[in-house]
Write a protein that holds these residues in place. Structure first.
Motif, PDB file in Angstrom:
ATOM      1  N   GLY A 452       0.831  -1.214   0.000  1.00 13.75           N
ATOM      2  CA  GLY A 452       0.000   0.000   0.000  1.00 13.75           C
ATOM      3  C   GLY A 452       0.853   1.246   0.000  1.00 13.75           C
ATOM      4  N   LEU A 453       1.933   1.238   0.795  1.00 18.29           N
ATOM      5  CA  LEU A 453       2.810   2.423   0.858  1.00 18.29           C
ATOM      6  C   LEU A 453       3.556   2.611  -0.459  1.00 18.29           C
ATOM      7  CD1 LEU A 453       4.168   2.093   4.499  1.00 18.29           C
ATOM      8  CD2 LEU A 453       2.740   3.932   3.601  1.00 18.29           C
ATOM      9  N   VAL A 454       3.992   1.492  -1.047  1.00 19.44           N
ATOM     10  CA  VAL A 454       4.733   1.599  -2.320  1.00 19.44           C
ATOM     11  C   VAL A 454       3.816   2.205  -3.380  1.00 19.44           C
ATOM     12  CG1 VAL A 454       5.655   0.212  -4.210  1.00 19.44           C
ATOM     13  CG2 VAL A 454       6.383  -0.246  -1.861  1.00 19.44           C
ATOM     14  N   VAL A 455       2.593   1.680  -3.478  1.00 24.73           N
ATOM     15  CA  VAL A 455       1.651   2.200  -4.487  1.00 24.73           C
ATOM     16  C   VAL A 455       1.331   3.661  -4.191  1.00 24.73           C
ATOM     17  CG1 VAL A 455      -0.722   2.021  -5.320  1.00 24.73           C
ATOM     18  CG2 VAL A 455       0.632  -0.051  -4.987  1.00 24.73           C
ATOM     19  N   ALA A 456       1.157   3.994  -2.879  1.00 28.04           N
ATOM     20  CA  ALA A 456       0.796   5.363  -2.498  1.00 28.04           C
ATOM     21  C   ALA A 456       1.884   6.343  -2.918  1.00 28.04           C
ATOM     22  CB  ALA A 456       0.584   5.423  -0.993  1.00 28.04           C
ATOM     23  N   PHE A 457       3.141   5.970  -2.690  1.00 28.01           N
ATOM     24  CA  PHE A 457       4.224   6.897  -3.038  1.00 28.01           C
ATOM     25  C   PHE A 457       4.448   6.934  -4.548  1.00 28.01           C
ATOM     26  CE2 PHE A 457       5.983   9.007   0.576  1.00 28.01           C
ATOM     27  CZ  PHE A 457       5.326   8.374   1.604  1.00 28.01           C
ATOM     28  N   TRP A 458       4.201   5.821  -5.183  1.00 28.41           N
ATOM     29  CA  TRP A 458       4.320   5.795  -6.658  1.00 28.41           C
ATOM     30  C   TRP A 458       3.286   6.788  -7.221  1.00 28.41           C
ATOM     31  CZ3 TRP A 458       1.772   1.403  -9.887  1.00 28.41           C
ATOM     32  CH2 TRP A 458       2.002   1.635 -11.246  1.00 28.41           C
ATOM     33  N   LEU A 459       2.055   6.691  -6.702  1.00 28.54           N
ATOM     34  CA  LEU A 459       0.974   7.573  -7.184  1.00 28.54           C
ATOM     35  C   LEU A 459       1.271   9.031  -6.802  1.00 28.54           C
ATOM     36  CD1 LEU A 459      -1.856   8.163  -8.265  1.00 28.54           C
ATOM     37  CD2 LEU A 459      -2.786   7.387  -6.080  1.00 28.54           C
ATOM     38  N   GLY A 460       1.644   9.266  -5.548  1.00 30.50           N
ATOM     39  CA  GLY A 460       1.847  10.638  -5.081  1.00 30.50           C
ATOM     40  C   GLY A 460       2.986  11.327  -5.800  1.00 30.50           C
ATOM     41  N   LEU A 465       5.369  14.648 -10.438  1.00 32.18           N
ATOM     42  CA  LEU A 465       6.277  14.731 -11.601  1.00 32.18           C
ATOM     43  C   LEU A 465       5.488  14.926 -12.890  1.00 32.18           C
ATOM     44  CD1 LEU A 465       8.769  11.863 -10.638  1.00 32.18           C
ATOM     45  CD2 LEU A 465       8.977  14.330 -10.257  1.00 32.18           C
ATOM     46  N   ASN A 466       4.252  14.434 -12.918  1.00 38.29           N
ATOM     47  CA  ASN A 466       3.496  14.471 -14.181  1.00 38.29           C
ATOM     48  C   ASN A 466       2.480  15.577 -14.230  1.00 38.29           C
ATOM     49  OD1 ASN A 466       3.965  12.001 -16.111  1.00 38.29           O
ATOM     50  ND2 ASN A 466       4.345  11.392 -14.001  1.00 38.29           N
ATOM     51  N   ARG A 467       2.467  16.452 -13.208  1.00 42.30           N
ATOM     52  CA  ARG A 467       1.356  17.418 -13.251  1.00 42.30           C
ATOM     53  C   ARG A 467       1.617  18.393 -14.379  1.00 42.30           C
ATOM     54  NH1 ARG A 467       2.636  20.896  -7.868  1.00 42.30           N
ATOM     55  NH2 ARG A 467       4.843  21.125  -8.285  1.00 42.30           N
ATOM     56  N   ASN A 490      -2.026  29.605 -17.757  1.00 41.98           N
ATOM     57  CA  ASN A 490      -3.289  29.033 -18.237  1.00 41.98           C
ATOM     58  C   ASN A 490      -3.176  28.633 -19.704  1.00 41.98           C
ATOM     59  OD1 ASN A 490      -4.318  29.316 -15.749  1.00 41.98           O
ATOM     60  ND2 ASN A 490      -5.337  31.272 -16.137  1.00 41.98           N
ATOM     61  N   THR A 491      -2.519  29.483 -20.510  1.00 41.58           N
ATOM     62  CA  THR A 491      -2.454  29.132 -21.951  1.00 41.58           C
ATOM     63  C   THR A 491      -1.575  27.888 -22.115  1.00 41.58           C
ATOM     64  OG1 THR A 491      -0.753  30.822 -22.009  1.00 41.58           O
ATOM     65  CG2 THR A 491      -2.830  31.370 -23.064  1.00 41.58           C
ATOM     66  N   THR A 492      -0.394  27.867 -21.445  1.00 43.93           N
ATOM     67  CA  THR A 492       0.470  26.680 -21.630  1.00 43.93           C
ATOM     68  C   THR A 492      -0.268  25.444 -21.130  1.00 43.93           C
ATOM     69  OG1 THR A 492       1.428  27.252 -19.513  1.00 43.93           O
ATOM     70  CG2 THR A 492       2.738  27.782 -21.460  1.00 43.93           C
ATOM     71  N   LEU A 493      -1.034  25.656 -20.017  1.00 44.06           N
ATOM     72  CA  LEU A 493      -1.754  24.514 -19.436  1.00 44.06           C
ATOM     73  C   LEU A 493      -2.757  23.964 -20.445  1.00 44.06           C
ATOM     74  CD1 LEU A 493      -2.878  22.691 -17.178  1.00 44.06           C
ATOM     75  CD2 LEU A 493      -4.232  24.616 -16.398  1.00 44.06           C
ATOM     76  N   SER A 494      -3.568  24.875 -21.034  1.00 41.92           N
ATOM     77  CA  SER A 494      -4.618  24.371 -21.934  1.00 41.92           C
ATOM     78  C   SER A 494      -3.966  23.723 -23.147  1.00 41.92           C
ATOM     79  CB  SER A 494      -5.521  25.527 -22.372  1.00 41.92           C
ATOM     80  OG  SER A 494      -4.715  26.581 -22.844  1.00 41.92           O
ATOM     81  N   ILE A 495      -2.852  24.270 -23.646  1.00 40.82           N
ATOM     82  CA  ILE A 495      -2.202  23.666 -24.822  1.00 40.82           C
ATOM     83  C   ILE A 495      -1.708  22.268 -24.452  1.00 40.82           C
ATOM     84  CG2 ILE A 495      -0.181  23.810 -26.333  1.00 40.82           C
ATOM     85  CD1 ILE A 495      -0.520  26.915 -26.119  1.00 40.82           C
ATOM     86  N   SER A 496      -1.002  22.176 -23.264  1.00 43.18           N
ATOM     87  CA  SER A 496      -0.403  20.866 -22.922  1.00 43.18           C
ATOM     88  C   SER A 496      -1.521  19.852 -22.682  1.00 43.18           C
ATOM     89  CB  SER A 496       0.458  21.015 -21.658  1.00 43.18           C
ATOM     90  OG  SER A 496      -0.383  21.387 -20.574  1.00 43.18           O
ATOM     91  N   LEU A 497      -2.633  20.307 -22.050  1.00 41.59           N
ATOM     92  CA  LEU A 497      -3.729  19.365 -21.794  1.00 41.59           C
ATOM     93  C   LEU A 497      -4.314  18.895 -23.115  1.00 41.59           C
ATOM     94  CD1 LEU A 497      -5.868  20.481 -18.707  1.00 41.59           C
ATOM     95  CD2 LEU A 497      -4.402  18.499 -19.008  1.00 41.59           C
ATOM     96  N   TYR A 509      -1.959   8.760 -12.691  1.00 42.34           N
ATOM     97  CA  TYR A 509      -1.300   9.857 -11.959  1.00 42.34           C
ATOM     98  C   TYR A 509      -2.248  11.030 -11.743  1.00 42.34           C
ATOM     99  CZ  TYR A 509       3.194   7.567 -12.815  1.00 42.34           C
ATOM    100  OH  TYR A 509       4.243   6.684 -12.846  1.00 42.34           O
ATOM    101  N   SER A 510      -3.287  11.106 -12.590  1.00 43.82           N
ATOM    102  CA  SER A 510      -4.149  12.295 -12.442  1.00 43.82           C
ATOM    103  C   SER A 510      -5.335  11.997 -11.534  1.00 43.82           C
ATOM    104  CB  SER A 510      -4.641  12.761 -13.818  1.00 43.82           C
ATOM    105  OG  SER A 510      -5.187  11.652 -14.503  1.00 43.82           O
ATOM    106  N   LEU A 511      -5.291  10.878 -10.798  1.00 41.03           N
ATOM    107  CA  LEU A 511      -6.338  10.594  -9.807  1.00 41.03           C
ATOM    108  C   LEU A 511      -6.391  11.752  -8.810  1.00 41.03           C
ATOM    109  CD1 LEU A 511      -8.311   8.359  -8.613  1.00 41.03           C
ATOM    110  CD2 LEU A 511      -6.419   7.785  -7.085  1.00 41.03           C
ATOM    111  N   SER A 512      -7.607  12.195  -8.475  1.00 40.37           N
ATOM    112  CA  SER A 512      -7.742  13.315  -7.544  1.00 40.37           C
ATOM    113  C   SER A 512      -7.073  12.965  -6.220  1.00 40.37           C
ATOM    114  CB  SER A 512      -9.229  13.592  -7.289  1.00 40.37           C
ATOM    115  OG  SER A 512      -9.376  14.384  -6.106  1.00 40.37           O
ATOM    116  N   TYR A 513      -6.332  13.892  -5.638  1.00 41.00           N
ATOM    117  CA  TYR A 513      -5.632  13.632  -4.375  1.00 41.00           C
ATOM    118  C   TYR A 513      -6.635  13.333  -3.262  1.00 41.00           C
ATOM    119  CZ  TYR A 513      -6.981  18.247  -2.732  1.00 41.00           C
ATOM    120  OH  TYR A 513      -7.717  19.330  -2.333  1.00 41.00           O
TER     121      TYR A 513
END
Ligand SMILES: O=C(O)CCCC[C@@H]1SC[C@@H]2NC(=O)N[C@@H]21
Ligand code: NA
Length: 593
Positions: A452-460, A465-467, A490-497, A509-513
């Motif tokens: 559980g801890l390994v998965v939690a830190f992998w996700l966190g 790193l991927n935000r 905001n512009t870079t964000l919308s382009i990258s998204l 990785y984009s699971l809500s915290y």
């Protein structure tokens, strides 16, 4: 009426005019009063000569102080600064976390408190040894220590850094003053002092937030005007029932994901369990848990309303940065002698009450779970002295952690909630595995916790790193530069998204915290069950050797002695057995009065 450039520039750090002498006096009174309570409990009662008194307040506390102390433990400057910034930036969606308080307090009151109280333990992790093994207890203890040490660092650092950035308030001097005062009264007065300072500090916390709201509404044109502005600025979020788990804040991530967060704090976190156990009776403990509900709703409402008033005040400038809240408070309160001091006292009350609870619970688990079992012959006097040394050393460690927080950079509310999700979630899973699944064994618990801890830190860590959103600008420059910077982000964000629609791992990785607690808790339970199932008795893998050797014994004795499932039992038969166990277990739990 909008805030012109000159008003905002009034707050440049070099300008000291908004702290008059009376403000410093109020801040000093807060520290002195806390010290006074600590000294009082060091010199009265049993004078903190036993660990029962130092760590458990002689199990003599009433439900009122315990309930206020329960709130103070996890309502720090992070909430006081972070929640208004959250509401200002994203609207009132976060307010739905209040729905999680219902189950988040009901379940602890009727499931966790009875179990811990009837076992008469001092530390929640003693339960893990009783249910599983010593190894599980020690792993649980170290996980808790890791979680609280990091959380403490965030709590000490947040108010000092925020104030320094806006008012030039001496940063490390404040961190030192706060840390030392807190260490002293916690070390001197034990849990009784921590609980009674929490009561005093919670009152100061509410008073400070109320003052900012009253003055803020009055200076922003009155309630009607504030309401019109927040409504026009669509800061009043509706009920967002979007089921997408990667959506940051929806009714599901806050109202349901938040329940797991609350259970990890108010159900199994040592700081809270210790307060339940310090109650004079189990009924008092349950009552204190119920009394937390209205006060927690009030705390949530105050910080959300503060964010709304702040939005109404500055809605002409759509800028946001973490120090916005302190800017707003100083903008509202400067020129009103005593009120800036009251808010600073409120901020540090929030920090002190959380840090003292963390020190005391860390000293308790270190003493009860790690040291006492190794030195059972230790005298009460030495054990109490060692507990005090531990509280002191955790205090100093926390100052070091404060510096680490300097490097985190995320919004502090997000950092705190992520820590709870990544570490608190697996601990919650460990306790649920023990309490609700009779056939879970200690190997399953250990492997489950580690996985559980390994998965939690992998996700966190993966999510950091991927935000795709850049961290909010930390420094508060002039609002024009920040507006440009935000627009650029905001512009870079919308382009990258647009180009990188999350899929597979990126979606993970984009699971809500806000789902971290629930997700990690479930991981521990599932893996714990599978491992228990495999390591306990795999059907047909055992030869009933003992049964053969003692063939002369009557059948019922043989069964008891050998206690293995009969040879050749199929997996489905075993699952039926498990289902029957679970049914009887649930019946037993609810059949109890
Ligand atoms: O304030 C902090 O130090 C941490 C953030 C809040 C922690 C959780 S959020 C739900 C619950 N309500 C609170 O006031 N604290 C806890
Ligand atoms: Na607090």
């Amino acid at each position: 009426m909008d805030v012109s450039e000159s008003n905002l520039s009034l707050m440049d750090p070099s300008d000291q005019k908004f702290f008059t002498v009376i403000d410093y006096v109020i801040f000093a009174v807060l520290l002195a009063a806390s010290m006074g309570i600590g000294l009082y409990y060091a010199l009265s009662g049993g004078r903190q000569r036993t660990t029962q008194e130092f760590l458990m307040a002689d199990r003599s506390m009433g439900c009122l102080p315990v309930s206020l102390s329960l709130i103070a433990s996890f309502q720090s400057a992070v909430a006081i600064i972070g929640v208004p910034a959250e509401i200002y930036t994203h609207g009132t969606q976060y307010w739905f976390i209040g729905c999680a308080y219902i189950l988040g307090l009901f379940i602890p009151a009727h499931i966790f408190i009875p179990v811990f109280y009837r076992l008469r333990v001092s530390s929640a992790y003693q339960y893990l040894e009783l249910r599983f093994s010593k190894a599980v207890r020690i792993c649980g203890t170290f996980t808790f220590i890791f979680q609280m040490v990091i959380y403490m660092g965030v709590c000490v650092y947040t108010p000092a850094f925020a104030l320094n950035a806006v008012t030039g308030f001496e940063l490390w001097g404040t961190v030192l003053a706060t840390g030392l005062v807190c260490t002293l009264y916690t070390t001197l007065g034990g849990l009784k002092a921590v609980i009674w300072t929490d009561v005093f500090q919670t009152v100061v916390m509410f008073a400070g937030q109320l003052a900012v709201i009253v003055v803020g509404v009055q200076k922003t044109g009155g309630v009607a005007d504030v309401w019109r502005k927040v409504w026009e600025g669509n800061r009043i979020s509706g009920l967002d029932l979007n089921p997408d788990p990667t959506e940051r804040h929806t009714f599901w991530t806050l109202g349901v994901g938040g329940v797991f967060l609350m259970l990890s704090l108010y159900g199994v976190n040592q700081a809270q369990v210790q307060r339940y156990l310090s109650s004079r009776t189990e009924k008092e403990a349950v009552r204190s848990c119920y009394m937390v509900f209205p006060s927690l709703q009030l705390a949530l409402a105050l910080s959300c309303v503060m964010g709304l008033v702040m939005f109404a005040r500055y809605y002409m400038f759509i800028v946001c940065f973490p120090q916005m809240v302190i800017y707003f408070v100083m903008d509202m309160l400067h020129g009103l002698p005593g009120l800036p001091g009251l808010f600073i006292a409120c901020l540090f009350s929030a920090a002190l009450s959380t840090i003292s609870s963390a020190f005391n619970s860390l000293a308790t688990v270190t003493m009860e779970d790690l040291i006492k079992p190794q030195y059972p012959a230790m005298t009460e006097a030495r054990a109490t002295l060692l507990s005090k040394v531990l509280a002191m050393s955790y205090g100093l460690l926390c100052l070091a952690m404060a510096y680490l927080t300097h490097l985190m950079g995320d919004s502090v509310l997000q950092v705190a909630l992520k820590i709870f999700g990544m570490v608190g979630g697996p601990i919650l899973g460990l306790f649920c595995l023990g309490m609700f699944f009779p056939w879970a064994n200690s190997i399953g618990a250990l492997v489950g916790l580690c996985a559980g801890l390994v998965v939690a830190f992998w996700l966190g860590i993966g999510s950091i790193l991927n935000r795709s959103t850049r961290p909010l600008p930390l420094e508060c420059g002039t609002n024009a530069t920040i507006a440009i910077q935000t627009a650029f982000n905001n512009t870079t964000l919308s382009i990258s998204l647009f180009f990188s629609q999350p899929s597979g791992l990126k979606r993970f990785y984009s699971l809500s915290y806000m789902w971290y607690s629930g997700f990690n808790c479930t991981t521990v339970i599932l893996i714990g069950l599978i491992i228990s199932f495999l390591t306990d008795v795999m059907p047909g893998t055992l030869y009933p050797l003992l049964g053969k050797l003692f063939c002369f014994l009557p059948e019922h004795l043989k069964k008891k002695l050998c206690c293995v499932t009969p040879l050749g039992q199929t997996v489905s038969e075993r699952i039926d057995l498990i289902a029957k166990n679970l049914a009887t277990f649930i019946y037993d739990v609810f059949a109890v009065e």
